[in-house]
Design a protein around this motif. Structure first.
Motif, PDB file in Angstrom:
ATOM      1  N   ARG A  56      26.071 -76.263 -56.102  1.00 55.84           N
ATOM      2  CA  ARG A  56      24.914 -76.091 -55.222  1.00 55.84           C
ATOM      3  C   ARG A  56      23.994 -74.975 -55.695  1.00 55.84           C
ATOM      4  O   ARG A  56      23.247 -74.398 -54.907  1.00 55.84           O
ATOM      5  N   GLY A  57      24.018 -74.672 -56.981  1.00 53.64           N
ATOM      6  CA  GLY A  57      23.169 -73.628 -57.524  1.00 53.64           C
ATOM      7  C   GLY A  57      23.851 -72.280 -57.492  1.00 53.64           C
ATOM      8  O   GLY A  57      24.878 -72.093 -56.846  1.00 53.64           O
ATOM      9  N   PRO A  58      23.291 -71.296 -58.182  1.00 51.15           N
ATOM     10  CA  PRO A  58      23.925 -69.979 -58.263  1.00 51.15           C
ATOM     11  C   PRO A  58      23.870 -69.228 -56.940  1.00 51.15           C
ATOM     12  O   PRO A  58      23.040 -69.508 -56.077  1.00 51.15           O
ATOM     13  N   GLN A  59      24.763 -68.267 -56.793  1.00 50.83           N
ATOM     14  CA  GLN A  59      24.754 -67.399 -55.619  1.00 50.83           C
ATOM     15  C   GLN A  59      24.051 -66.095 -55.961  1.00 50.83           C
ATOM     16  O   GLN A  59      24.152 -65.583 -57.069  1.00 50.83           O
ATOM     17  N   HIS A  60      23.325 -65.558 -54.978  1.00 46.93           N
ATOM     18  CA  HIS A  60      22.604 -64.302 -55.144  1.00 46.93           C
ATOM     19  C   HIS A  60      23.070 -63.350 -54.041  1.00 46.93           C
ATOM     20  O   HIS A  60      22.672 -63.496 -52.886  1.00 46.93           O
ATOM     21  N   PRO A  61      23.926 -62.388 -54.350  1.00 47.12           N
ATOM     22  CA  PRO A  61      24.459 -61.488 -53.334  1.00 47.12           C
ATOM     23  C   PRO A  61      23.373 -60.673 -52.632  1.00 47.12           C
ATOM     24  O   PRO A  61      22.296 -60.419 -53.180  1.00 47.12           O
ATOM     25  N   VAL A  62      23.684 -60.243 -51.417  1.00 47.50           N
ATOM     26  CA  VAL A  62      22.789 -59.435 -50.593  1.00 47.50           C
ATOM     27  C   VAL A  62      23.380 -58.038 -50.473  1.00 47.50           C
ATOM     28  O   VAL A  62      24.559 -57.876 -50.146  1.00 47.50           O
ATOM     29  N   VAL A  63      22.572 -57.028 -50.734  1.00 40.78           N
ATOM     30  CA  VAL A  63      22.976 -55.623 -50.594  1.00 40.78           C
ATOM     31  C   VAL A  63      21.885 -54.914 -49.804  1.00 40.78           C
ATOM     32  O   VAL A  63      20.722 -54.928 -50.199  1.00 40.78           O
ATOM     33  N   ALA A  64      22.243 -54.276 -48.675  1.00 39.22           N
ATOM     34  CA  ALA A  64      21.236 -53.623 -47.841  1.00 39.22           C
ATOM     35  C   ALA A  64      21.839 -52.425 -47.118  1.00 39.22           C
ATOM     36  O   ALA A  64      23.018 -52.428 -46.744  1.00 39.22           O
ATOM     37  N   GLY A  65      21.005 -51.390 -46.906  1.00 45.09           N
ATOM     38  CA  GLY A  65      21.413 -50.216 -46.153  1.00 45.09           C
ATOM     39  C   GLY A  65      22.266 -49.253 -46.949  1.00 45.09           C
ATOM     40  O   GLY A  65      22.454 -49.384 -48.159  1.00 45.09           O
ATOM     41  N   GLY A  66      22.811 -48.253 -46.237  1.00 46.49           N
ATOM     42  CA  GLY A  66      23.679 -47.281 -46.878  1.00 46.49           C
ATOM     43  C   GLY A  66      22.964 -46.478 -47.947  1.00 46.49           C
ATOM     44  O   GLY A  66      21.750 -46.281 -47.906  1.00 46.49           O
ATOM     45  N   SER A  67      23.730 -46.032 -48.946  1.00 45.09           N
ATOM     46  CA  SER A  67      23.186 -45.252 -50.050  1.00 45.09           C
ATOM     47  C   SER A  67      23.939 -45.575 -51.321  1.00 45.09           C
ATOM     48  O   SER A  67      25.160 -45.736 -51.309  1.00 45.09           O
ATOM     49  N   GLY A  68      23.199 -45.668 -52.416  1.00 46.62           N
ATOM     50  CA  GLY A  68      23.822 -45.943 -53.698  1.00 46.62           C
ATOM     51  C   GLY A  68      24.723 -44.838 -54.195  1.00 46.62           C
ATOM     52  O   GLY A  68      25.508 -45.043 -55.115  1.00 46.62           O
ATOM     53  N   SER A  69      24.636 -43.658 -53.590  1.00 48.40           N
ATOM     54  CA  SER A  69      25.460 -42.526 -54.027  1.00 48.40           C
ATOM     55  C   SER A  69      26.814 -42.464 -53.329  1.00 48.40           C
ATOM     56  O   SER A  69      27.655 -41.640 -53.683  1.00 48.40           O
ATOM     57  N   TRP A  70      27.045 -43.311 -52.326  1.00 44.25           N
ATOM     58  CA  TRP A  70      28.338 -43.327 -51.649  1.00 44.25           C
ATOM     59  C   TRP A  70      29.438 -43.660 -52.646  1.00 44.25           C
ATOM     60  O   TRP A  70      29.232 -44.412 -53.608  1.00 44.25           O
ATOM     61  N   THR A  71      30.643 -43.112 -52.426  1.00 44.71           N
ATOM     62  CA  THR A  71      31.784 -43.408 -53.285  1.00 44.71           C
ATOM     63  C   THR A  71      32.997 -43.736 -52.435  1.00 44.71           C
ATOM     64  O   THR A  71      33.088 -43.344 -51.267  1.00 44.71           O
ATOM     65  N   LEU A  72      33.939 -44.452 -53.029  1.00 42.45           N
ATOM     66  CA  LEU A  72      35.206 -44.734 -52.348  1.00 42.45           C
ATOM     67  C   LEU A  72      36.085 -43.493 -52.274  1.00 42.45           C
ATOM     68  O   LEU A  72      36.811 -43.283 -51.302  1.00 42.45           O
ATOM     69  N   TYR A  73      36.037 -42.669 -53.316  1.00 44.87           N
ATOM     70  CA  TYR A  73      36.932 -41.502 -53.368  1.00 44.87           C
ATOM     71  C   TYR A  73      36.404 -40.316 -52.575  1.00 44.87           C
ATOM     72  O   TYR A  73      37.137 -39.358 -52.328  1.00 44.87           O
ATOM     73  N   ALA A  74      35.129 -40.331 -52.158  1.00 42.60           N
ATOM     74  CA  ALA A  74      34.571 -39.294 -51.282  1.00 42.60           C
ATOM     75  C   ALA A  74      33.465 -39.913 -50.444  1.00 42.60           C
ATOM     76  O   ALA A  74      32.296 -39.578 -50.584  1.00 42.60           O
ATOM     77  N   PRO A  75      33.810 -40.869 -49.557  1.00 39.95           N
ATOM     78  CA  PRO A  75      32.792 -41.556 -48.760  1.00 39.95           C
ATOM     79  C   PRO A  75      32.118 -40.597 -47.780  1.00 39.95           C
ATOM     80  O   PRO A  75      32.662 -39.529 -47.469  1.00 39.95           O
ATOM     81  N   PRO A  76      30.930 -40.954 -47.298  1.00 46.47           N
ATOM     82  CA  PRO A  76      30.228 -40.067 -46.378  1.00 46.47           C
ATOM     83  C   PRO A  76      31.013 -39.874 -45.088  1.00 46.47           C
ATOM     84  O   PRO A  76      31.808 -40.720 -44.685  1.00 46.47           O
ATOM     85  N   GLY A  77      30.792 -38.749 -44.442  1.00 39.60           N
ATOM     86  CA  GLY A  77      31.524 -38.402 -43.224  1.00 39.60           C
ATOM     87  C   GLY A  77      32.215 -37.083 -43.394  1.00 39.60           C
ATOM     88  O   GLY A  77      31.887 -36.279 -44.271  1.00 39.60           O
ATOM     89  N   GLY A  78      33.191 -36.832 -42.550  1.00 40.98           N
ATOM     90  CA  GLY A  78      33.966 -35.601 -42.673  1.00 40.98           C
ATOM     91  C   GLY A  78      33.365 -34.457 -41.882  1.00 40.98           C
ATOM     92  O   GLY A  78      32.394 -34.568 -41.197  1.00 40.98           O
TER      93      GLY A  78
END
Length: 382
Positions: A360-382
């Motif tokens: 059915r054609g290629p898929q194009h993922p959606v990415v919105a909000g948040g921040s590109g600088s977020w990380t799994l090892y030090a996510p925002p918060g705390g």
């Protein structure tokens, strides 16, 4: 009389990999020229006239190979054989194919005359077969430095993966495989296992999904970071048994949770959050803000695909396994180091390429909000 060697081929549902564009420090290129085809095909089977045209063995530092061909006559079918750990796998392909290998895996490819699996005519008149072996990236540990952000005690995750559905609803390929890969990535990033709720297969009923949202909301505070991931079928009325007017998470018990309810439940999760959906029409669940990241494997009108080779969805395999755990998303190629922004950008860029031949054609993922600088090892918060 011409003697023909018959190769019986299993039906292999694989989408093509990326074509090779010449040797790099991370590739070893094997190129063999040919003047005539060395076999025939109907698209489902191959009959070879002799030895394979191109053949080579993977070395210790190689983990993937892209098999492709160029021919003056146009598209060319290849009989591709992989012998890995004593198991032989065979397929006919008319586009570059990316294949997993390990040390000692033998790969061979032979140009064929006939028809490709999609009906395209293959009439080789001379060209080249190329085996591009990709070298494994060197895994290095994260630097031992202290980072600000939400500590492990303030990180929570719900991972829902459905492979087996009740009744006659067909199974997914990678629902539970996605969950395994994501849990692995979170643990590698220092998340606590007792802060990760796994909901798989029969546990992921409609009520089970609602309970998982409630579990996450109850543990959230203005200072926590929360992840909610869903891998499974998504239903719309034109392609499933769900009511019209909405897009639904398709629960394992064949009940449905509409996108309006998903957004409402996710809004109850306080602090910083990430809603990640791997399923067809995933973009319909978009709920984003500066403190809320949303990612979906495809737009609200598109199909999402899975990789039988990876046993995961293409989206989760790219973002979580290849992007983070293997280090392909990191700008320096360091495993378990990529930011969340790098992870999702890697998946968004490569998913359309890997699924370009999708039914059915290629898929194009959606990415919105948040921040590109977020990380799994030090996510925002705390």
């Amino acid at each position: 009389m011409r003697v023909r060697r018959v190769v019986a081929l299993a039906v292999v549902v694989l989408l093509p990999g990326l074509p090779s564009h010449g040797a790099t420090p991370r590739q070893r290129i094997v190129t063999v020229s040919y003047a005539v085809p060395m076999g025939e095909t109907t698209g489902r089977g191959a009959w070879l006239f002799g030895a394979p045209t191109a053949s080579d063995t993977a070395q210790a530092d190689e983990h993937k190979v892209t098999v492709s061909a160029t021919d003056r006559g146009g598209p060319v079918a290849l009989a591709i054989t992989r012998t890995m750990n004593g198991t032989r796998t065979e397929a006919v392909a008319c586009a570059p194919m990316l294949i997993s290998v390990s040390r000692g895996t033998q790969i061979s490819a032979t140009p064929l005359v006939g028809r490709c699996p999609d009906g395209t005519v293959s009439a080789p008149i001379g060209g080249q077969v190329t085996l591009a072996f990709h070298k494994r990236r060197v895994t290095r540990s994260l630097p031992a430095v202290v980072r600000a952000g939400a500590p492990p005690s303030m990180r929570w995750a719900v991972l829902i993966g459905i492979t087996d559905y009740a009744g006659s609803t067909h199974s997914t390929v990678g629902g539970t495989g996605d969950v395994v890969a994501i849990r692995k990535a979170l643990l590698q990033a220092g998340w606590r296992d007792d802060h990760i709720l796994i909901v798989k297969n029969g546990q992921a009923s409609a009520q089970g999904i609602r309970s998982a949202f409630a579990w996450l909301a109850q543990r959230s505070t203005p200072r926590t970071f929360s992840l909610f991931h869903f891998s499974g079928h998504v239903c719309i009325a034109s392609r499933g048994p769900c009511p019209s007017g909405h897009t639904y998470l398709w629960a394992a018990d064949n009940r449905f949770v509409p996108e309006t309810e998903v957004r409402s439940m996710m809004r109850r999760v306080r602090g910083y959050s990430w809603l990640d959906v791997a399923g067809c029409e995933a973009g319909a669940f978009d709920l984003h803000a500066s403190n809320r990241l949303f990612t979906g494997s495809s737009k609200a009108t598109e199909t999402s695909y899975e990789s039988p080779d990876w046993r995961m969805s293409y989206w989760s395999g790219l973002v979580w396994d290849r992007g983070f755990s293997q280090g392909f998303a990191d700008n320096k190629g360091i495993a378990r180091r990529a930011t969340i922004g790098e992870m999702v950008s890697y998946g968004r860029e490569r998913a359309p390429v890997l699924t370009q031949k999708g039914e059915r054609g290629p898929q194009h993922p959606v990415v919105a909000g948040g921040s590109g600088s977020w990380t799994l090892y030090a996510p925002p918060g705390g």
